[in-house]
Design a protein around this motif. Structure first.
Motif, PDB file in Angstrom:
ATOM      1  N   ASP A 121       0.791  -1.235   0.000  1.00  0.00           N
ATOM      2  CA  ASP A 121       0.000   0.000   0.000  1.00  0.00           C
ATOM      3  C   ASP A 121       0.824   1.287   0.000  1.00  0.00           C
ATOM      4  OD1 ASP A 121      -2.480  -1.176  -0.264  1.00  0.00           O
ATOM      5  OD2 ASP A 121      -2.852  -1.281   1.892  1.00  0.00           O
ATOM      6  N   PRO A 122       1.909   1.397   0.768  1.00  0.00           N
ATOM      7  CA  PRO A 122       2.644   2.667   0.788  1.00  0.00           C
ATOM      8  C   PRO A 122       3.382   2.982  -0.521  1.00  0.00           C
ATOM      9  CG  PRO A 122       3.228   1.310   2.690  1.00  0.00           C
ATOM     10  CD  PRO A 122       2.405   0.470   1.774  1.00  0.00           C
ATOM     11  N   MET A 123       3.671   1.979  -1.328  1.00  0.00           N
ATOM     12  CA  MET A 123       4.425   2.180  -2.562  1.00  0.00           C
ATOM     13  C   MET A 123       3.486   2.571  -3.703  1.00  0.00           C
ATOM     14  SD  MET A 123       6.866  -0.475  -4.599  1.00  0.00           S
ATOM     15  CE  MET A 123       8.318  -0.224  -3.615  1.00  0.00           C
ATOM     16  N   THR A 124       3.860   3.613  -4.451  1.00  0.00           N
ATOM     17  CA  THR A 124       3.068   4.026  -5.610  1.00  0.00           C
ATOM     18  C   THR A 124       3.745   3.554  -6.888  1.00  0.00           C
ATOM     19  OG1 THR A 124       4.201   6.136  -5.926  1.00  0.00           O
ATOM     20  CG2 THR A 124       2.313   6.116  -4.396  1.00  0.00           C
ATOM     21  N   VAL A 125       3.005   3.634  -7.989  1.00  0.00           N
ATOM     22  CA  VAL A 125       3.577   3.294  -9.290  1.00  0.00           C
ATOM     23  C   VAL A 125       4.766   4.213  -9.573  1.00  0.00           C
ATOM     24  CG1 VAL A 125       3.123   3.237 -11.774  1.00  0.00           C
ATOM     25  CG2 VAL A 125       1.415   2.342 -10.169  1.00  0.00           C
ATOM     26  N   GLY A 126       4.631   5.495  -9.244  1.00  0.00           N
ATOM     27  CA  GLY A 126       5.734   6.433  -9.429  1.00  0.00           C
ATOM     28  C   GLY A 126       6.976   6.025  -8.651  1.00  0.00           C
ATOM     29  N   ASP A 127       6.789   5.495  -7.443  1.00  0.00           N
ATOM     30  CA  ASP A 127       7.921   5.024  -6.641  1.00  0.00           C
ATOM     31  C   ASP A 127       8.640   3.865  -7.328  1.00  0.00           C
ATOM     32  OD1 ASP A 127       7.242   6.814  -4.606  1.00  0.00           O
ATOM     33  OD2 ASP A 127       6.102   5.302  -3.478  1.00  0.00           O
ATOM     34  N   MET A 128       7.886   3.030  -8.014  1.00  0.00           N
ATOM     35  CA  MET A 128       8.472   1.827  -8.628  1.00  0.00           C
ATOM     36  C   MET A 128       9.392   2.141  -9.796  1.00  0.00           C
ATOM     37  SD  MET A 128       5.645  -1.220  -8.511  1.00  0.00           S
ATOM     38  CE  MET A 128       4.708  -0.583  -9.867  1.00  0.00           C
TER      39      MET A 128
END
Length: 144
Positions: A121-128
């Motif tokens: 949940d805390p990770m976004t697509v942008g983070d990936m």
């Protein structure tokens, strides 16, 4: 836990589109980049569009683009959307499990599944797609 192929592909498509910049690749381009059949990519793109994570335009100058909602989407949300809310094991299927009335396993597996989603949940697509992933994705993208 094992993800469905469509879930894996959805995450890869979102990551690919997140590094696309100003280019708008087509579904065929993305399928070729990800080395998956076009029909599978098309189904996943349609679902991502339905979820509001991807915008698609037809015709000349068309293509796919990740939306702001797609870039900010929680990985846990994307995985839940594609995996569904089903239990890890099917205790009530055609042949119901005789242990159901006193079983602790189903609850433990459900808690483990929720912990798995909660960790995403805390990770976004942008983070990936931050380095080193983003530059690697750009490197495997087929040149026009």
């Amino acid at each position: 836990m094992r993800l469905l192929r469509s879930t894996d592909l959805a995450l890869r498509v979102l990551m690919r589109l997140a590094v696309a910049g100003d280019s708008n690749p087509t579904t065929r381009d993305v399928a070729a980049d990800m080395e998956v059949p076009y029909t599978h990519a098309a189904k996943v793109v349609a679902e991502l569009q339905h979820l509001g994570l991807v915008a698609a335009r037809r015709g000349r100058g068309g293509g796919l683009a990740i939306t702001d909602a797609g870039r900010e989407a929680s990985v846990g949300h994307v995985v839940r959307s594609f995996e569904g809310d089903g239990d890890v094991v099917d205790c009530e299927g055609a042949t119901p499990c005789p242990l159901s009335p006193a079983c602790r396993l189903r609850g433990a597996l459900r808690r483990a599944q929720e912990a798995f989603y909660a960790s995403l949940d805390p990770m976004t697509v942008g983070d990936m797609v931050t380095a080193p992933t983003g530059p690697l994705l750009l490197g495997i993208t087929k040149a026009p």
